[in-house]
Design an enzyme around this catalytic site. Structure first.
Site, short mmCIF file in Angstrom:
data_model
loop_
_atom_site.label_atom_id
_atom_site.label_comp_id
_atom_site.label_asym_id
_atom_site.label_seq_id
_atom_site.Cartn_x
_atom_site.Cartn_y
_atom_site.Cartn_z
CD GLU A 169 -84.19 121.90 38.52
OE1 GLU A 169 -83.46 121.69 37.54
OE2 GLU A 169 -84.45 121.04 39.38
CG ASP A 296 -84.51 116.73 25.29
OD1 ASP A 296 -85.17 115.95 26.02
OD2 ASP A 296 -83.86 117.69 25.75
P1 FAD Z 1 -78.82 115.29 25.96
O1 FAD Z 1 -78.70 114.79 27.34
O2 FAD Z 1 -78.96 116.76 25.74
O3 FAD Z 1 -77.58 114.75 25.13
C1 FAD Z 1 -77.41 115.00 23.75
C2 FAD Z 1 -75.95 114.71 23.42
O4 FAD Z 1 -75.77 114.87 22.01
C3 FAD Z 1 -74.97 115.68 24.10
O5 FAD Z 1 -73.91 114.96 24.67
C4 FAD Z 1 -74.50 116.56 22.95
O6 FAD Z 1 -73.17 117.04 23.13
C5 FAD Z 1 -74.57 115.58 21.78
N1 FAD Z 1 -74.69 116.26 20.49
C6 FAD Z 1 -75.56 117.24 20.14
N2 FAD Z 1 -75.35 117.60 18.86
C7 FAD Z 1 -74.34 116.83 18.40
C8 FAD Z 1 -73.68 116.73 17.14
N3 FAD Z 1 -74.02 117.48 16.08
N4 FAD Z 1 -72.68 115.82 17.01
C9 FAD Z 1 -72.31 115.03 18.05
N5 FAD Z 1 -72.91 115.10 19.26
C10 FAD Z 1 -73.90 115.98 19.43
N6 FAD Z 1 -85.04 116.45 33.07
C11 FAD Z 1 -85.45 115.68 34.11
O7 FAD Z 1 -85.99 114.57 33.88
N7 FAD Z 1 -85.27 116.06 35.41
C12 FAD Z 1 -84.65 117.22 35.74
O8 FAD Z 1 -84.48 117.52 36.92
C13 FAD Z 1 -84.21 118.07 34.68
N8 FAD Z 1 -83.57 119.22 34.96
C14 FAD Z 1 -83.06 119.97 33.94
C15 FAD Z 1 -82.33 121.12 34.27
C16 FAD Z 1 -81.77 121.88 33.26
C17 FAD Z 1 -80.97 123.10 33.63
C18 FAD Z 1 -81.93 121.50 31.90
C19 FAD Z 1 -81.32 122.33 30.78
C20 FAD Z 1 -82.68 120.38 31.55
C21 FAD Z 1 -83.24 119.59 32.57
N9 FAD Z 1 -83.97 118.42 32.29
C22 FAD Z 1 -84.42 117.64 33.32
C23 FAD Z 1 -84.19 117.99 30.89
C24 FAD Z 1 -83.15 116.94 30.49
O9 FAD Z 1 -81.86 117.39 30.80
C25 FAD Z 1 -83.22 116.60 28.99
O10 FAD Z 1 -84.53 116.20 28.69
C26 FAD Z 1 -82.23 115.46 28.67
O11 FAD Z 1 -80.91 115.90 28.84
C27 FAD Z 1 -82.40 114.96 27.24
O12 FAD Z 1 -81.55 113.86 27.05
P2 FAD Z 1 -81.04 113.47 25.59
O13 FAD Z 1 -80.35 112.17 25.71
O14 FAD Z 1 -82.15 113.60 24.61
O15 FAD Z 1 -80.05 114.64 25.19
#
Ligand code: FAD
Length: 397
Positions: A169, A296
């Site tokens: 991407e 994740d």
């Molecule tokens: P995240 O969305 O990463 O959120 C974690 C949150 O925790 C963030 O707000 C962060 O600031 C916060 N945080 C972290 N550490 C701390 C701390 N110590 N204290 C307080 N807050 C903290 N997946 C798809 O399904 N389709 C796609 O098209 C796709 N495209 C992608 C493109 C890119 C460029 C990337 C990088 C990833 C993509 N993904 C895609 C994967 C997807 O983005 C992740 O799997 C998803 O964001 C995970 O969600 P989450 O809720 O686990 O964590």
């Protein structure tokens, strides 16, 4: 009488869905819901490759958290979590007092996995959050501006490590950005090198071969060079060294080759694999009651003999939604009725603004149609977060 305290760590895809779901299910007198996030905004991770390449401003990939939650139901704490003490049921914060909880939901996302590649953390960039993509964009532009004076090829050579979803991407987005960038810095477009390196035998490992071929042909036609079956062994100040000793000089190296769960999870004592907790069928951390891990940071297997599902926004959202519904039953003194079941709806990878490839249901889609569906997926997320008004404010087709 005090009510149960639910603390949700991380306002990503998983954390926000869980918080909003719990707030919808539970009344004020049934639970205190606290959401902790290090920034005052949620970043749309699936769009971060755009500001990283410079095809969109980073504000398009972030949304103010207070603007999308009901502050009467969810207390938002903007702070960085520095420790999770499961024995004391305490979350340590950097700036505020620590938080006590009865139920904990961990959705702190991921960090880059280096696979032991020497120098990678020190010498490469990764597409992780708003800060990191701003730096990539500015670094790349600075290198292009220096080329005008120094004429060194490495200044306009960009290496993208990893040709999985994020890598492809990002490369697609770079292809879209280059004509404008080259025009701005008086550089002939054909001089720029974008090299995508993958350790696996093919780009987009695990994707349908016909779609992979389409993506490769399209990106190669735009000048992208692919090197597959070749691990990066070292990343230096000058570029990368591949297995076998070949060196590629590049002033910009962006690593997209893999992620592991947030370190806070393994530091808490929860058993992890690559930083991700192998949760049970109710998304509970192994060996801990009332501690849930999503997104994740978690590892979900389709069955005992299969590889885990890859970490995706889609998985995180479904987990968050599930917890919003099922955890509310536990808080009310009941039990979770349904185990979590992941229902993959398909995957679409963009190749820049106007091209994409993907599978939706059992249909393969390519080109403009796939790109349009990708936009609808993004708009759906905006709708889930903030309804029609957020779609109107942030959504673009
Ligand atoms: P995240 O969305 O990463 O959120 C974690 C949150 O925790 C963030 O707000 C962060 O600031 C916060 N945080 C972290 N550490 C701390 C701390 N110590 N204290 C307080 N807050 C903290 N997946 C798809 O399904 N389709 C796609 O098209 C796709 N495209 C992608 C493109 C890119 C460029 C990337 C990088 C990833 C993509 N993904 C895609 C994967 C997807 O983005 C992740 O799997 C998803 O964001 C995970 O969600 P989450 O809720 O686990 O964590």
């Amino acid at each position: 009488m005090s009510v149960p305290r639910i603390v949700i760590l991380g306002a990503g895809y998983g954390g926000l869905m869980a918080a909003k779901g719990l707030a919808k299910e539970l009344n004020e007198n049934e639970a205190d819901i606290t959401l902790v996030n290090q920034n005052g905004y949620h970043y749309i991770t699936t769009k971060l490759h755009e500001p990283a390449a410079g095809t969109a401003h980073h504000d398009h990939a972030r949304i103010s958290i207070p603007s999308i939650i009901d502050s009467n139901r969810i207390k938002f704490v903007r702070d960085c979590v520095t420790g999770i003490h499961l024995d004391k049921k305490v979350v340590q914060l950097k700036n505020n007092d620590s938080l006590l909880y009865d139920y904990l939901v961990i959705g702190l996302g991921s960090v880059p996995e280096t696979f032991g590649i020497r120098g990678l953390l020190e010498n490469s960039y990764s597409i992780r959050n708003i800060n990191s993509v701003r730096i990539i964009r500015q670094h790349m532009e600075y290198m292009f501006s220096r080329y005008a004076l120094e004429k060194r090829q490495e200044l306009i050579t960009i290496v993208v490590g990893g040709a999985g979803f994020t890598g492809i991407e990002y490369v697609g987005e770079l292809v879209d950005r280059m004509p404008e960038l080259c025009h701005d810095y008086d550089i002939p477009l054909e001089k720029v090198r974008i090299i995508n390196i993958e350790a696996a035998p093919s780009v987009l490992p695990g994707f349908d071969q016909e779609l992979v071929d389409y993506a490769v042909k399209y990106l190669e036609s735009k000048g992208v060079e692919f090197i597959v079956n070749t691990p990066i062994e070292e990343c230096t100040e000058d570029g990368v060294i591949l297995k076998g000793g070949r060196e590629i000089k590049a002033a910009t190296v962006v690593w997209t080759g893999g992620v592991r769960g947030n370190k806070l999870v393994e530091d808490s004592g929860i058993e992890t694999m690559r930083g991700r907790a192998k949760v049970d069928r109710y998304l509970q951390a192994p060996g801990y009651d009332q501690i849930y891990v999503i997104g994740d940071c978690s590892l979900v297997f389709p069955d005992e003999n299969s590889r885990p599902y890859p970490p995706t926004a889609q998985m995180s959202m479904q987990q968050g939604k599930y917890l919003g519904r099922e955890l509310a039953k536990v808080v009310r003194g009941g039990k979770m009725e349904q185990p979590f079941e992941y229902k993959p709806k398909g995957t679409v990878a963009s190749l820049g603004r106007k091209e994409a490839i993907g599978v939706v249901g059992d249909r393969k889609i390519i080109g403009g149609t796939a790109a349009l569906i990708k936009k609808f997926i993004e708009i759906r997320w905006l709708f889930l977060l903030g309804g029609v008004s957020l779609v109107l404010r942030k959504g673009t087709l």
